[in-house]
Design an enzyme around this catalytic site. Structure first.
Site, PDB file in Angstrom:
ATOM      1  N   SER A 544      -6.120  -6.577   2.047  1.00  0.00           N
ATOM      2  CA  SER A 544      -5.498  -5.414   1.392  1.00  0.00           C
ATOM      3  C   SER A 544      -4.594  -5.837   0.237  1.00  0.00           C
ATOM      4  O   SER A 544      -4.433  -5.098  -0.727  1.00  0.00           O
ATOM      5  CB  SER A 544      -4.675  -4.622   2.404  1.00  0.00           C
ATOM      6  OG  SER A 544      -3.714  -5.476   2.998  1.00  0.00           O
ATOM      7  N   GLY A 573      -7.423  -4.872   5.420  1.00  0.00           N
ATOM      8  CA  GLY A 573      -7.597  -5.116   6.853  1.00  0.00           C
ATOM      9  C   GLY A 573      -8.534  -6.264   7.187  1.00  0.00           C
ATOM     10  O   GLY A 573      -8.762  -6.567   8.359  1.00  0.00           O
ATOM     11  N   ASN A 603      -4.000 -11.139   8.120  1.00  0.00           N
ATOM     12  CA  ASN A 603      -4.443 -10.231   9.189  1.00  0.00           C
ATOM     13  C   ASN A 603      -4.880 -10.986  10.445  1.00  0.00           C
ATOM     14  O   ASN A 603      -4.820 -10.434  11.540  1.00  0.00           O
ATOM     15  CB  ASN A 603      -5.574  -9.320   8.700  1.00  0.00           C
ATOM     16  CG  ASN A 603      -5.075  -8.327   7.672  1.00  0.00           C
ATOM     17  OD1 ASN A 603      -3.964  -7.797   7.806  1.00  0.00           O
ATOM     18  ND2 ASN A 603      -5.862  -8.096   6.623  1.00  0.00           N
ATOM     19  N   ASP A 694       7.090  -2.787   3.205  1.00  0.00           N
ATOM     20  CA  ASP A 694       6.664  -2.933   4.607  1.00  0.00           C
ATOM     21  C   ASP A 694       6.684  -4.401   5.041  1.00  0.00           C
ATOM     22  O   ASP A 694       6.140  -4.760   6.069  1.00  0.00           O
ATOM     23  CB  ASP A 694       5.273  -2.333   4.821  1.00  0.00           C
ATOM     24  CG  ASP A 694       4.185  -3.057   4.017  1.00  0.00           C
ATOM     25  OD1 ASP A 694       4.533  -3.927   3.166  1.00  0.00           O
ATOM     26  OD2 ASP A 694       3.002  -2.780   4.236  1.00  0.00           O
ATOM     27  N   HIS A 697       3.026  -5.888   2.157  1.00  0.00           N
ATOM     28  CA  HIS A 697       2.268  -5.578   0.947  1.00  0.00           C
ATOM     29  C   HIS A 697       3.169  -5.492  -0.277  1.00  0.00           C
ATOM     30  O   HIS A 697       4.126  -4.726  -0.266  1.00  0.00           O
ATOM     31  CB  HIS A 697       1.540  -4.233   1.099  1.00  0.00           C
ATOM     32  CG  HIS A 697       0.505  -4.240   2.176  1.00  0.00           C
ATOM     33  ND1 HIS A 697       0.781  -3.825   3.456  1.00  0.00           N
ATOM     34  CD2 HIS A 697      -0.784  -4.623   2.165  1.00  0.00           C
ATOM     35  CE1 HIS A 697      -0.317  -3.943   4.194  1.00  0.00           C
ATOM     36  NE2 HIS A 697      -1.278  -4.427   3.435  1.00  0.00           N
TER      37      HIS A 697
END
Ligand code: SGN
Ligand code: CA
Length: 724
Positions: A544, A573, A603, A694, A697
């Protein structure tokens, strides 16, 4: 001058004559018990004198195994010398062989061999690395088969096993005789649905084959998944295609309805007449006997077993005759001495053992692969070789035989020392097996190891272990994993299993896998279409964070990369296994960039807390994959971005661990390393919320920082001016 170089200059250059021809005779689903040279209960009833000749004049391997007991996967492994998860062809139902990867035929072709592939291919994509290829469509048929070649499709009237040999001989006749050859002559037989040649339809008519002791296995004392398979003679043979009845299924309790006998429908009227003459009376008698109750219950299974065996062994007979034709051709054309001949089959097969037909399981009958080698002057004659060998070994063996280097990424080992009778001290002590659990025949996914004496299997779906003592229980009827007497063996086998998985780079992070969300599939199609158009100089690979160049990073992207013919292969993802899958399934098709930028792994950390070494290993495989497919491109390997606010957060630590490992993959040229961590962190190591709200990102400014940090490298790698 370095000593190695000097040595290379002193070794006289091998002339074409010194390099052996390679004749690879291959069949589909040929059980060891159906080759008389292997001994076994059928050797006198259904001998295979021509295949046996290879054993007599060469070596027969008694501990030869496949890595994944189905068709396409075994073939892909043979071509690449790599297990399924590395070559990407995991199963028959979803995979497509990535023919852009290095294979041994390609390397032999480059080395001046003439290469030819004739017969069953079954890898979906068109063959690469062959001067000549004529392959059966998909699985192929026994009667009047269709072939596909560079010239298109064509149907040939006759019997497949004979036709493949005709074509192989025609190619040998017409080849350029100044060059050595590689000929892969690959039969469909004796694959389901076992349609024998007209001349063999009456063979074995009065023979009763011995039943295996496990024909009525009740599947107790082993993984619960054994009961769920759909490959049993009692339950899963079809009325028409398998058992060759015509008309309506009269006994639906004993025969399935699946399909018609497609072979019969393809036959010429003459072929049909011969077929009917061989079947009608026997079929009518069976129907009568069942109706009258003379044959009932288990005797119906016994009858089916006999019919199955007769048809299967009739198909084998044609294979054996045609192996004889090929060996005769070599004799008559003075090629025997300088030709390395192999006979093998893509996997073994159940001939009623455990009540089964088909393969897939890691039990002996389908784990085993016939493997016979004749190489006059190199492999001594008449040898029974019990070294643990696997289909990953074929490619390196052929390469070494041809005097070619073996690429470092090949997982198998050349069998030359083993063939010559030496027992290398470090020869493998176990083989690794993996089956992905495709839908056909409903065999559960499992993997495991086999040593000379034991076998360990693991079923991830049910989290079951099975352990077999092959010396005491050669039929594999009882798992002893929970027997206290085997506690030490079990522990040792589990340890070795983990070591083998590590040796072959097998983990959740390295097992290529696609995702099923519609947006993901759509994006993959879109990106593959863009790749196909070609013309990209710079390709970004990631998750992502990379996909975000199309979102928060758009303005920065436009400034830095729009003019640089860049392609964004970032998928939100994604973990490493998804990237591996995508790269093998279209996203590199016509891409030939100056540089790749890789940033992947967070991830693996976030979703599964993969150990850093596994994620790092998967990143290594991504790099190797790119270097194999696109040897001219350079790679800019980025550190996995920091995540979580505080430096001691566990997920941050895992990413840090990945970076510690992957920075070692860089050299100063082909793979360049750029550690981005410092660019994002505050002096005390916290991750500023403004950059990544977050804590994972980047937002707009984060992309600006990212682009700036890479800019001098990107400019150099793409040969463009630096953008201030
Ligand atoms: C077909 C067969 C299966 C067989 C697979 C794979 N069914 O689907 O019995 O397991 O091929 O075989 S059939 O009704 O079409 O005969 S493989 O050798 O290609 O792996
Ligand atoms: Ca097969």
């Amino acid at each position: 001058m370095r000593p190695i170089l000097l040595l290379a200059l002193l070794v006289p250059h091998l002339s074409a004559q010194d390099r052996p021809n390679i004749l690879f005779l291959f069949s589909d689903d040929h059980a060891l018990n159906a080759i008389s040279a292997y001994g076994g209960p059928l050797k006198d009833l259904a001998p295979t004198p021509n295949i046996d000749r290879i054993a007599k004049e060469g070596e027969i391997f008694t501990r030869s195994y496949c890595g994944n007991s189905i068709c396409g996967p075994s073939r892909a492994t043979i071509l690449t010398g790599k297990h399924s998860h590395i070559n990407g062809f995991l199963d028959n139902n979803n995979a497509r062989f990535d023919g852009s990867q290095t294979t041994f035929p390609k390397l032999l072709q480059k080395a001046g061999y003439q290469t030819s592939m004739i017969g069953k291919w079954h890898l979906v994509s068109e063959p690469t690395g062959f001067d000549n290829w004529e392959v059966l469509l998909d699985q192929g048929t026994y009667y009047n088969p269709d072939f596909l070649s560079a010239k298109g499709k064509s149907r040939v009237e006759g019997y497949c096993t004979d036709i493949i040999t005709d074509k192989a001989i025609a190619w040998l006749d017409g080849r350029d005789k100044s060059k050595p050859f590689l000929l892969m002559c690959q039969h469909k037989a004796p694959h389901r649905n076992w349609a024998p040649a007209p001349r063999h339809l009456e063979l074995f008519k009065d023979v009763t084959f011995p039943e295996p002791a496990t024909l009525f296995d009740d599947y107790a004392n082993r993984s619960g998944t054994l009961k769920e398979q759909e490959m049993s003679i009692a339950k899963n043979f079809s009325w028409a295609a398998d058992m060759k009845f015509k008309g309506e299924n009269l006994f639906p309790d004993n025969f399935t309805n699946e399909g018609k006998n497609g072979e019969y429908l393809r036959m010429t009227p003459e072929q049909q007449a011969t077929w009917d003459a061989a079947h009608d009376a026997e079929n009518a008698a069976f129907i009568e006997d069942v109706k009258s109750g003379k044959i009932a219950g288990k005797d119906i299974t016994r009858w089916k077993y006999q019919r199955y065996m007769r048809d299967y062994l009739r198909c084998v007979r044609a294979v054996d005759e045609n192996v004889g034709r090929m060996l005769d051709y070599l004799d008559k054309n003075d090629l025997t001495k300088n030709t390395l001949v192999v006979y093998a089959s893509d996997q073994g097969f159940y001939l009623g053992e455990h009540g089964w037909f088909d393969k897939r399981w890691m039990f002996e009958q389908s784990l085993s692969m016939p493997f016979l080698v004749r190489w006059p002057g190199v492999a001594p004659a008449g040898v029974k070789n019990d070294a643990l060998v696997q289909n990953i070994d074929y490619a390196p063996t052929f390469l070494e035989a041809a005097g070619q280097p073996i690429p470092a990424t090949v997982q198998g080992k050349s069998l030359l020392p083993v063939l010559k009778g030496q027992k290398p001290a470090d020869w493998r002590k176990e083989i690794y097996y993996f089956y992905s659990g495709e839908a056909t025949h409903h065999v559960a996914a499992h993997d495991g190891i086999r040593t000379e004496t034991h076998k360990l299997m693991y079923f991830p779906g049910t989290k079951e272990w099975n352990l077999f003592d092959l010396q005491k229980d050669p039929d594999e009827m009882k798992s002893v994993h929970d027997d206290p007497a085997y506690a030490t063996v079990f522990e040792d086998m589990k340890k070795r299993y983990a070591e083998e998985r590590a040796r072959y780079h097998m983990s959740a992070a390295t097992l290529p896998g696609n995702r099923t969300e519609p947006w993901w599939k759509q994006r993959h199609q879109q990106k593959s279409a863009l790749a196909k158009q070609g013309g990209h100089d710079l390709v970004f690979i990631g998750d992502s964070i990379t996909q975000g160049w199309e979102g928060h990073g758009k303005a920065t992207w436009d400034k830095y990369y729009a003019g640089r013919k860049a392609l964004n292969l970032g998928f939100s993802g994604d973990r490493t296994e998804h990237v591996l899958w995508r790269l093998m399934n279209g996203e590199l098709e016509n891409v030939d960039p100056k540089a790749f930028v890789i940033m992947i792994g967070t991830n693996n950390t976030g979703h599964r807390q993969d150990p850093p070494e596994q994620t790092a290993e998967a990143i290594k495989l991504i790099i190797e994959l790119l270097q194999d497919r696109k040897p001219n491109a350079k790679i800019l390997l980025l550190s996995v971005f920091p995540r979580a606010e505080k430096p001691d957060a566990p997920l941050r630590q895992i990413n840090q661990g990945i970076n510690e490992k992957i920075k070692g993959f860089a050299d100063s040229d082909k793979v360049q390393w750029l550690d981005m961590t410092g660019s994002f962190l505050a002096p005390d190591g916290t991750l500023p919320k403004e950059l990544m709200p977050d804590f994972l990102h980047p937002q707009g400014p984060g992309y600006e920082i990212w682009a700036k940090a890479m800019e001098s490298k990107i400019a150099a790698l793409t040969g463009t001016a630096e953008i201030p």
